[in-house]
Scaffold this active site. Structure first.
Site, PDB file in Angstrom:
ATOM      1  N   ARG A   1       0.848  -1.201   0.000  1.00  0.00           N
ATOM      2  CA  ARG A   1       0.000   0.000   0.000  1.00  0.00           C
ATOM      3  C   ARG A   1       0.874   1.238   0.000  1.00  0.00           C
ATOM      4  O   ARG A   1       1.690   1.443   0.894  1.00  0.00           O
ATOM      5  CB  ARG A   1      -0.918  -0.021   1.228  1.00  0.00           C
ATOM      6  CG  ARG A   1      -1.988   1.051   1.188  1.00  0.00           C
ATOM      7  CD  ARG A   1      -3.054   0.808   2.231  1.00  0.00           C
ATOM      8  NE  ARG A   1      -2.550   0.943   3.592  1.00  0.00           N
ATOM      9  CZ  ARG A   1      -3.303   0.826   4.670  1.00  0.00           C
ATOM     10  NH1 ARG A   1      -4.581   0.548   4.547  1.00  0.00           N
ATOM     11  NH2 ARG A   1      -2.785   0.958   5.870  1.00  0.00           N
TER      12      ARG A   1
ATOM     13  N   THR B   1      -0.864   7.579  -1.165  1.00  0.00           N
ATOM     14  CA  THR B   1      -2.176   7.456  -1.781  1.00  0.00           C
ATOM     15  C   THR B   1      -3.049   6.398  -1.109  1.00  0.00           C
ATOM     16  O   THR B   1      -4.268   6.372  -1.311  1.00  0.00           O
ATOM     17  CB  THR B   1      -2.044   7.082  -3.265  1.00  0.00           C
ATOM     18  OG1 THR B   1      -1.485   5.757  -3.371  1.00  0.00           O
ATOM     19  CG2 THR B   1      -1.141   8.066  -3.991  1.00  0.00           C
TER      20      THR B   1
ATOM     21  N   ASP C   1      -0.303  -3.573  12.720  1.00  0.00           N
ATOM     22  CA  ASP C   1       0.196  -4.007  11.415  1.00  0.00           C
ATOM     23  C   ASP C   1       0.500  -5.493  11.473  1.00  0.00           C
ATOM     24  O   ASP C   1       1.428  -5.919  12.163  1.00  0.00           O
ATOM     25  CB  ASP C   1       1.455  -3.213  11.040  1.00  0.00           C
ATOM     26  CG  ASP C   1       1.916  -3.509   9.623  1.00  0.00           C
ATOM     27  OD1 ASP C   1       2.294  -4.666   9.352  1.00  0.00           O
ATOM     28  OD2 ASP C   1       1.911  -2.591   8.790  1.00  0.00           O
TER      29      ASP C   1
ATOM     30  N   ASP D   1       4.167  -6.568  10.435  1.00  0.00           N
ATOM     31  CA  ASP D   1       5.169  -6.215  11.441  1.00  0.00           C
ATOM     32  C   ASP D   1       5.078  -7.148  12.654  1.00  0.00           C
ATOM     33  O   ASP D   1       6.099  -7.573  13.196  1.00  0.00           O
ATOM     34  CB  ASP D   1       4.994  -4.770  11.890  1.00  0.00           C
ATOM     35  CG  ASP D   1       5.498  -3.773  10.870  1.00  0.00           C
ATOM     36  OD1 ASP D   1       6.263  -4.181   9.985  1.00  0.00           O
ATOM     37  OD2 ASP D   1       5.115  -2.586  10.957  1.00  0.00           O
TER      38      ASP D   1
END
Length: 209
Positions: free
Chosen positions: A104, A108, A200, A203
């Protein structure tokens, strides 16, 4: 319109709470994601076709049921989807595996593809696309876009935690793709993280905070 199937089995919900906990370290996090993935795919594969086969038990010959054909493929969305792969393969070890790589864009928030490799006989297979999180839905939508270009028979999307925004986006873009999830959370925050979510997933799986 596709269905969103919420899998609320007590074992899944118990383990999902442990996955969400910020104090759960990478080793335990990976183990829990693996376990929940196995439990979820049990429900996802409920409609697999069966055929009658003749076998011989220690007592006599009989007809019994077996899954018809080797017709499944598993496609993790890199990198976090890899954390679910072993758990799925524990239950269906004969499935072929493909990979779709997207990230990602931090500016944006839109997905960028960098890798796509699917089984050569993908047109003969039903695919299960796996990823721990469905946040904005951009990555999942793009992944299904790329996969559909190879003409699989069917696609199901399996997610640990989904946001309503992500579900809506996938359903709008791909009304033929059912979504299986263990939780539908409240919303996305200003950084497009799921609330309450789990942070996340990549992560936390690989200790790369």
């Amino acid at each position: 319109m596709s269905e969103t199937i919420l899998i609320e089995h007590p074992l899944i919900q118990h383990k999902l709470t442990m996955i969400r906990n910020k104090d759960t370290g990478p080793k335990e996090f990976r183990e829990l994601v693996d376990e929940v993935s196995t439990l979820m795919v049990y429900e996802v594969t409920r409609d697999l076709p069966l055929e009658d086969v003749e076998i011989e038990t220690p007592i006599c010959k009989t007809k019994s049921k077996m899954i018809r054909g080797k017709n499944l493929g598993i496609v993790p969305i890199l990198r976090a989807g890899l954390g679910m792969l072993d758990g799925v393969l524990d239950l269906i070890p004969t499935a072929k595996v493909g990979h779709v790589g997207l990230y990602r864009d931090p500016e944006t928030l839109e997905p960028v593809e960098y890798y796509c490799k699917l089984p050569t006989d993908v047109t003969e297979r039903d695919l299960i696309v796996i990823d721990p999180m469905l946040a904005t839905g951009g990555t999942a939508t793009a992944a299904v876009d790329y996969i559909k270009k190879r003409n699989p028979r069917n696609i199901k999307l399996v997610i640990l935690i989904a946001a309503p925004e992500g579900i809506e986006r996938v359903q709008k873009a791909h009304p033929d793709v059912d979504i299986y999830t263990a939780a539908i959370d409240e919303k996305l925050n200003d950084h497009a993280y799921i609330v309450p979510g789990l942070g996340d997933a990549g992560d936390r799986l690989y200790g790369t905070k």
